[in-house]
Design an enzyme around this catalytic site. Structure first.
Site, mmCIF file in Angstrom:
data_model
loop_
_atom_site.group_PDB
_atom_site.id
_atom_site.type_symbol
_atom_site.label_atom_id
_atom_site.label_comp_id
_atom_site.label_asym_id
_atom_site.label_seq_id
_atom_site.Cartn_x
_atom_site.Cartn_y
_atom_site.Cartn_z
ATOM 1 C CE LYS A 186 45.084 23.788 42.446
ATOM 2 N NZ LYS A 186 44.587 24.974 43.176
HETATM 3 O O1 G3P Z 1 44.539 28.483 43.846
HETATM 4 C C1 G3P Z 1 45.540 28.676 42.892
HETATM 5 C C2 G3P Z 1 45.619 30.124 42.463
HETATM 6 O O2 G3P Z 1 44.348 30.553 42.034
HETATM 7 C C3 G3P Z 1 46.208 31.036 43.540
HETATM 8 O O3 G3P Z 1 45.968 32.374 43.217
HETATM 9 O O4 G3P Z 1 46.091 34.815 43.821
HETATM 10 O O5 G3P Z 1 47.296 33.080 45.260
HETATM 11 O O6 G3P Z 1 48.132 33.635 42.951
HETATM 12 P P1 G3P Z 1 46.906 33.521 43.853
#
Ligand code: G3P
Length: 214
Positions: free
Chosen positions: A83
């Site tokens: 990633k």
């Molecule tokens: O893992 C990447 C993404 O899903 C993070 O989500 O809720 O931290 O914006 P969030």
């Protein structure tokens, strides 16, 4: 649509995997840090639970550093997808890794132009962050629509892996639009299965049955 679970918590992954609905796992540095455990060990355990892509993120700001960080991650398991944040250095790293047939996942995508570049660099997956766009009063699902349209126009093989999913409606909208994958937190995955009328129906069936049961 494929469903990945967005967590580094092995217990959540085991439980969600037992439901038979999980096609892969995404982690990020914040999710890994939250577990307070060895990064490589967590990724190894996840790969043993879910037979699908498992994203593990690098943090170096430059391509050589990203490629160096990627090596031990790739060696953990063939299902590991490296990633990499959507930067020019990230594109360089993705191009190098994709030439070697290594799965790559470009993350922190917030525009269709970024998604176009990521696909041209050869990314396996790209993650537009729906919830974080909503957080700043932009239309996160609208970005998914734009990217799916553009990728379809040119039959680009890169898969749209919708991320930063915060509600069941985000999942529904991604499926209606045709995102390849949505990566969903454990609590939201549980919400997908729940409906109050199902609970009411189960109770009524049991109550009616109890009345006639000898
Ligand atoms: O893992 C990447 C993404 O899903 C993070 O989500 O809720 O931290 O914006 P969030």
């Amino acid at each position: 649509m494929k469903l990945f679970i967005d967590t580094a918590n092995v217990s959540e992954i085991k439980e969600a995997a037992s439901w038979g609905i999980i096609d892969g796992v995404t982690t990020n540095p914040s999710l890994i840090a939250k577990e307070g455990r060895d990064f490589a060990q967590v990724v190894k355990e996840i790969c043993a639970i879910v037979d699908g892509p498992v994203s593990a993120e690098v943090l170096s700001p430059d391509a050589p550093g990203m490629l160096k960080e990627a090596e031990p991650l790739i060696n953990i398991h063939p299902n590991v997808a490296v990633k990499i944040p959507m930067t020019l250095e990230g594109l360089k790293a993705v191009k190098e890794l994709s030439k070697k047939g290594i799965k790559t996942h470009i993350t922190l995508v917030f525009s269709a132009n970024q998604a176009l570049l990521a696909a041209k660099a050869g990314a396996t997956f790209i993650s537009p962050f729906v919830g974080r766009l909503d957080d700043v009063s932009e239309y996160g699902i609208g970005l998914i629509e734009e990217i799916v349209l553009i990728y379809g126009n040119y039959e680009l093989p890169t898969q749209v892996l919708a991320a930063s999913i915060r509600t069941p409606l985000h999942v529904l909208d991604c499926a209606k639009i045709g995102a390849h994958i949505a990566t969903v937190p454990f609590n939201v995955l549980k919400m997908l299965a729940q409906h109050p009328l199902t609970d009411i129906g189960i109770k009524k069936f049991n109550d009616d049955w109890a009345k006639v049961k000898k």
